[in-house]
Design a protein around this motif. Structure first.
Motif: not given
Length: 396
Positions: A206-210, A138-139, A156-157
């Motif tokens: 779909p899996g989770p977003a970035k 994540n970082a 994250l925008d």
């Protein structure tokens, strides 16, 4: 439930809510057990209780005030968001405006995705990943893709524009810190992807977003709510072994069982034709990837044709988790937005939201109707909505 009702009463509305005929807060946490051997209770849970609540609430309002309510609105998130879609599909005349937050639709596919990471890491222990490794990922994602505002505020925008991949963190020869090993990279890639139907080779959900990696889990254990849907509601078998889940036949069987009750297709045209307005919203840090909901939104528009142009909107919220929480601005007037739309014909192209900490507003930000995004002007106060504008994501 009661907090949401109090909010409505405080704004001058007559409000109603329902437990859909059951109490799922059982001591053993097996909340779906009420459906075992009780098909009528499952129907209540899926749609009947909500419709009967609506009919009864309207009758009570008319009896008390001597006239019918001028408008009826539905506000719900998560399962409540799905219930709002079900209302629009099954009973298009029940509500004039529906606010549906993070609706898990199709729910079988979504719950399959929730089981995916646990199933994957159960079958291959090498893919079990400690939470601190996902925090490291994540970082790296934040460093690579977040704007100055996002880095300052902690989210994250525009996750859908982030091209960073776990492969970029793969440890080089001799490197042991600040990187991911090959198994950790593979696990992250599989979580982003989501489960795949081995027959069609299509992603089921779909899996989770970035940007949501610090919420990832690959510990070989099932997600409890998703497990309940399969073993109790779909298969009517409390002893069903989730590790035997087959991603083609079992998901298809669960869909055949529950789809007629809980799946909402992409034709809400009767609701729109009656004048109904639908506002969907979801957080980018939700386990439910907003890109999936955006696809559903586009299908709704396509099927509705001209009648849908001013009848449905989607709001994607940077930094917000499931229905609320996270680092983003997650507080906005849902009733105000839907009433202004229904009463004055003004679709919510932009909604001002706030982040509230300890009862105080610490910052504000516009929420933009998808696909537009809120971009900072480069010089104004990062904590003030006035420093942002809703623009096309392709604007540079």
């Amino acid at each position: 439930m009661y907090y949401g009702m109090a909010t409505g009463v405080g704004e001058g509305y007559a409000v109603a809510s329902t437990d859909t005929g059951h109490d799922s807060s059982t001591p053993d946490g097996q909340g779906g057990r009420f459906t075992l051997g009780h098909p009528e209770k499952l129907i209540d849970y899926a749609y009947r209780a909500d419709h009967l609540m609506t009919v009864t609430a309207k009758a009570l309002v008319k009896a008390f005030y001597g006239r019918a309510a001028s408008h009826a609105y539905w506000i719900g998130c998560s399962l409540g968001g799905l219930e709002g879609l079900i209302e629009a599909r099954r009973y298009p005349d029940d509500y004039d405006g529906i606010v549906a937050g993070a609706p898990p639709n199709p729910i079988v596919d979504f719950n399959a995705e929730q089981l995916w990471a646990g199933w994957m890491s159960s079958h291959d222990p090498a893919l079990r990943v400690p939470r601190d490794r996902f925090r490291l990922l994540n970082a790296a994602v934040m460093e690579a893709c977040a704007s100055p505002v996002g880095k300052k505020q902690g989210f994250l925008d525009e996750p859908d524009r982030c091209t960073f991949t776990p492969q970029q963190l793969l440890c080089k020869k001799g490197q042991t810190t600040g990187c991911l090993n090959a198994n950790e990279v593979q696990a992250a890639q599989k979580i982003y992807q989501g489960p795949v139907d081995p027959q069609t080779h299509q992603v089921i959900f779909p899996g989770p977003a970035k940007g949501s990696e610090d919420g990832f889990s690959a510990d070989g254990r099932p997600f409890p709510v998703a497990l309940d849907l399969f073993r109790y509601a779909a298969f009517q078998n409390p002893d069903w072994d989730w590790t035997t889940l087959k991603w083609d036949t079992d998901v298809q069987a669960a869909t055949r069982s529950l789809g007629p009750l809980l799946h909402v297709d992409d034709n809400l045209t009767p609701f729109f034709r009656h004048g109904g307005r639908l506002l969907m919203y979801i957080g980018w840090n939700d386990g439910h990837n907003p890109e999936q909901l955006a696809g559903y939104y586009q299908s709704l528009l396509h099927n509705a044709g001209p009648v849908g142009a001013d009848a449905v909107r989607l709001i994607t919220i940077p930094g917000m988790g499931h229905c609320h929480g996270g680092a983003g601005c997650d507080t906005f007037s849902k009733l105000g937005a839907i009433d202004n739309w229904v009463s004055h014909g003004q679709p919510p192209e932009q909604i001002i939201a706030a982040r509230v900490e300890n009862g105080q507003v610490v910052r504000t930000r516009p929420l933009c109707a998808w696909p537009k995004v809120a971009r900072h002007d480069g010089h104004g106060d990062m904590d003030a909505a006035s420093s942002f504008a809703c623009v096309s994501p392709d604007t540079h």
